[in-house]
Design a protein around this motif. Structure first.
Motif, short mmCIF file in Angstrom:
data_model
loop_
_atom_site.label_atom_id
_atom_site.label_comp_id
_atom_site.label_asym_id
_atom_site.label_seq_id
_atom_site.Cartn_x
_atom_site.Cartn_y
_atom_site.Cartn_z
N ALA A 1 0.92 -1.27 -0.09
CA ALA A 1 -0.17 -0.18 0.03
C ALA A 1 0.81 1.34 -0.04
O ALA A 1 2.22 1.23 0.18
CB ALA A 1 -1.05 -0.22 1.51
N GLN A 2 0.25 2.26 -0.22
CA GLN A 2 1.06 3.73 -0.10
C GLN A 2 0.16 4.63 0.57
O GLN A 2 -1.07 4.72 0.60
CB GLN A 2 1.18 4.24 -1.81
N ILE A 3 0.79 5.19 1.51
CA ILE A 3 0.32 6.20 2.63
C ILE A 3 0.55 7.53 2.13
O ILE A 3 1.57 8.06 2.16
CB ILE A 3 0.60 5.72 3.95
N GLU A 4 -0.22 8.41 1.97
CA GLU A 4 0.00 9.79 1.52
C GLU A 4 -0.50 10.45 3.07
O GLU A 4 -1.46 10.75 3.09
CB GLU A 4 -0.88 10.34 0.49
N SER B 1 -3.68 3.82 0.24
CA SER B 1 -4.15 3.40 -1.04
C SER B 1 -3.74 1.78 -1.21
O SER B 1 -2.58 1.93 -1.40
CB SER B 1 -4.12 4.19 -2.22
N TYR B 2 -4.53 0.90 -1.09
CA TYR B 2 -4.14 -0.53 -1.23
C TYR B 2 -3.54 -0.63 -2.70
O TYR B 2 -4.14 -0.31 -3.56
CB TYR B 2 -4.91 -1.41 -0.60
N LYS B 3 -2.61 -1.72 -2.99
CA LYS B 3 -2.19 -2.04 -4.28
C LYS B 3 -2.70 -3.48 -4.61
O LYS B 3 -3.34 -3.99 -3.60
CB LYS B 3 -0.65 -2.07 -4.50
N ILE B 4 -2.49 -4.01 -5.77
CA ILE B 4 -2.94 -5.16 -6.24
C ILE B 4 -2.29 -6.48 -5.47
O ILE B 4 -2.74 -7.26 -5.40
CB ILE B 4 -2.96 -5.57 -7.80
#
Length: 151
Positions: free
Chosen positions: A26-29, A115-118
Protein backbone atom coordinates in the motif's frame (compact mmCIF):
# COMPACT_ATOMS: atom_id res chain seq x y z
CA UNK A 1 8.01 -33.47 -11.00
CA UNK A 2 6.79 -30.64 -13.28
CA UNK A 3 4.29 -32.96 -14.96
CA UNK A 4 2.04 -32.82 -11.92
CA UNK A 5 -0.46 -30.01 -11.61
CA UNK A 6 0.22 -29.49 -7.90
CA UNK A 7 3.81 -28.58 -8.74
CA UNK A 8 2.55 -25.82 -11.02
CA UNK A 9 0.16 -24.58 -8.33
CA UNK A 10 2.88 -24.53 -5.69
CA UNK A 11 5.36 -22.86 -8.07
CA UNK A 12 2.87 -20.11 -8.89
CA UNK A 13 2.10 -19.68 -5.20
CA UNK A 14 5.81 -19.38 -4.40
CA UNK A 15 6.38 -16.88 -7.21
CA UNK A 16 3.48 -14.71 -6.04
CA UNK A 17 4.86 -14.73 -2.52
CA UNK A 18 8.37 -13.93 -3.78
CA UNK A 19 7.05 -10.90 -5.65
CA UNK A 20 5.82 -9.47 -2.32
CA UNK A 21 9.43 -8.91 -1.27
CA UNK A 22 9.91 -6.38 -4.07
CA UNK A 23 6.54 -4.63 -4.39
CA UNK A 24 4.67 -2.43 -1.87
CA UNK A 25 1.33 -3.51 -0.37
CA UNK A 26 0.00 0.00 0.00
CA UNK A 27 0.94 3.63 -0.26
CA UNK A 28 0.20 6.14 2.48
CA UNK A 29 0.04 9.82 1.70
CA UNK A 30 0.39 11.68 4.99
CA UNK A 31 -1.28 14.98 5.69
CA UNK A 32 2.16 16.59 5.71
CA UNK A 33 2.57 15.65 2.04
CA UNK A 34 5.06 12.83 2.57
CA UNK A 35 4.50 9.54 0.78
CA UNK A 36 5.20 6.24 2.56
CA UNK A 37 5.22 2.71 1.18
CA UNK A 38 3.97 -0.23 3.23
CA UNK A 39 6.26 -3.12 2.32
CA UNK A 40 7.03 -6.51 3.86
CA UNK A 41 9.73 -5.04 6.10
CA UNK A 42 7.62 -2.15 7.33
CA UNK A 43 6.72 1.40 6.50
CA UNK A 44 9.37 3.04 4.33
CA UNK A 45 9.71 6.65 3.33
CA UNK A 46 10.56 8.01 -0.13
CA UNK A 47 14.30 7.46 0.48
CA UNK A 48 13.77 3.75 1.17
CA UNK A 49 14.55 3.98 4.88
CA UNK A 50 12.36 1.90 7.18
CA UNK A 51 10.39 4.20 9.47
CA UNK A 52 8.28 1.60 11.28
CA UNK A 53 9.54 -2.01 11.08
CA UNK A 54 7.17 -4.99 10.87
CA UNK A 55 9.33 -7.99 11.68
CA UNK A 56 6.46 -10.44 12.25
CA UNK A 57 5.07 -9.86 8.75
CA UNK A 58 8.51 -10.37 7.21
CA UNK A 59 8.91 -13.66 9.10
CA UNK A 60 5.45 -14.90 8.05
CA UNK A 61 5.98 -14.06 4.39
CA UNK A 62 9.46 -15.60 4.34
CA UNK A 63 8.24 -18.82 5.95
CA UNK A 64 5.27 -19.11 3.58
CA UNK A 65 7.52 -18.57 0.56
CA UNK A 66 10.11 -21.14 1.63
CA UNK A 67 7.49 -23.74 2.51
CA UNK A 68 5.86 -23.36 -0.91
CA UNK A 69 9.17 -24.01 -2.67
CA UNK A 70 10.25 -26.81 -0.31
CA UNK A 71 6.93 -28.60 -0.78
CA UNK A 72 7.58 -28.86 -4.52
CA UNK A 73 10.66 -31.00 -3.99
CA UNK A 74 8.97 -33.42 -1.60
CA UNK A 75 6.99 -35.07 -4.40
CA UNK A 76 7.87 -38.59 -3.22
CA UNK A 77 6.54 -37.92 0.30
CA UNK A 78 2.93 -37.03 -0.39
CA UNK A 79 1.71 -37.16 3.22
CA UNK A 80 4.42 -34.69 4.23
CA UNK A 81 3.45 -32.55 1.23
CA UNK A 82 -0.15 -32.41 2.47
CA UNK A 83 0.96 -31.41 5.96
CA UNK A 84 3.24 -28.68 4.63
CA UNK A 85 0.44 -27.40 2.40
CA UNK A 86 -1.82 -27.22 5.45
CA UNK A 87 0.86 -25.32 7.35
CA UNK A 88 1.32 -23.00 4.37
CA UNK A 89 -2.44 -22.36 4.27
CA UNK A 90 -2.31 -21.26 7.90
CA UNK A 91 0.71 -19.04 7.27
CA UNK A 92 -0.90 -17.42 4.23
CA UNK A 93 -4.12 -16.80 6.11
CA UNK A 94 -2.13 -15.29 8.97
CA UNK A 95 -0.10 -13.08 6.65
CA UNK A 96 -3.28 -11.82 4.97
CA UNK A 97 -4.75 -10.92 8.35
CA UNK A 98 -1.50 -9.33 9.46
CA UNK A 99 -1.28 -7.18 6.32
CA UNK A 100 -4.76 -5.85 7.02
CA UNK A 101 -4.10 -5.38 10.73
CA UNK A 102 -0.76 -3.62 10.24
CA UNK A 103 -2.27 -1.44 7.52
CA UNK A 104 -4.94 -0.20 9.88
CA UNK A 105 -2.40 0.32 12.68
CA UNK A 106 -0.05 2.27 10.42
CA UNK A 107 -2.82 4.53 9.17
CA UNK A 108 -3.70 5.27 12.81
CA UNK A 109 -0.09 6.27 13.58
CA UNK A 110 0.39 8.34 10.44
CA UNK A 111 -2.74 10.27 9.65
CA UNK A 112 -3.33 10.33 5.96
CA UNK A 113 -4.86 8.40 3.10
CA UNK A 114 -3.93 4.78 2.41
CA UNK A 115 -4.38 3.26 -1.02
CA UNK A 116 -3.94 -0.49 -1.24
CA UNK A 117 -2.22 -2.00 -4.26
CA UNK A 118 -3.09 -5.19 -6.14
CA UNK A 119 -0.21 -6.95 -4.33
CA UNK A 120 -2.38 -7.05 -1.22
CA UNK A 121 -4.42 -9.79 -2.89
CA UNK A 122 -1.38 -11.95 -3.74
CA UNK A 123 -1.46 -13.91 -0.44
CA UNK A 124 -5.13 -14.69 -1.04
CA UNK A 125 -4.39 -15.94 -4.56
CA UNK A 126 -1.46 -17.96 -3.19
CA UNK A 127 -3.83 -19.39 -0.56
CA UNK A 128 -6.23 -20.55 -3.28
CA UNK A 129 -3.38 -22.06 -5.32
CA UNK A 130 -2.03 -23.88 -2.27
CA UNK A 131 -5.49 -25.27 -1.55
CA UNK A 132 -5.75 -26.50 -5.16
CA UNK A 133 -2.34 -28.15 -4.78
CA UNK A 134 -3.50 -29.83 -1.57
CA UNK A 135 -6.54 -31.25 -3.36
CA UNK A 136 -4.40 -32.49 -6.26
CA UNK A 137 -1.99 -34.23 -3.87
CA UNK A 138 -4.97 -35.88 -2.18
CA UNK A 139 -6.17 -37.12 -5.57
CA UNK A 140 -2.71 -38.57 -6.24
CA UNK A 141 -2.80 -40.45 -2.94
CA UNK A 142 -6.29 -41.79 -3.72
CA UNK A 143 -5.16 -42.88 -7.19
CA UNK A 144 -2.15 -44.73 -5.80
CA UNK A 145 -4.29 -46.47 -3.18
CA UNK A 146 -6.73 -47.59 -5.86
CA UNK A 147 -3.85 -48.98 -7.94
CA UNK A 148 -2.67 -50.98 -4.95
CA UNK A 149 -6.13 -52.52 -4.58
CA UNK A 150 -6.18 -53.70 -8.20
CA UNK A 151 -2.97 -55.70 -7.87
Amino acid sequence: MLQRIQTVYLLLSGLLMTSLFFLPFAQIEAESGEVYNFMYRGLTNADGETVIPTLALAILLTAATFIAFITIFLFKKRVLQIRLCGLNLALLLGSTGMIYYLGTQLIDEITGVMSYKIMTAFPIVALILTFLALRAIGKDIALLKSMDRIR
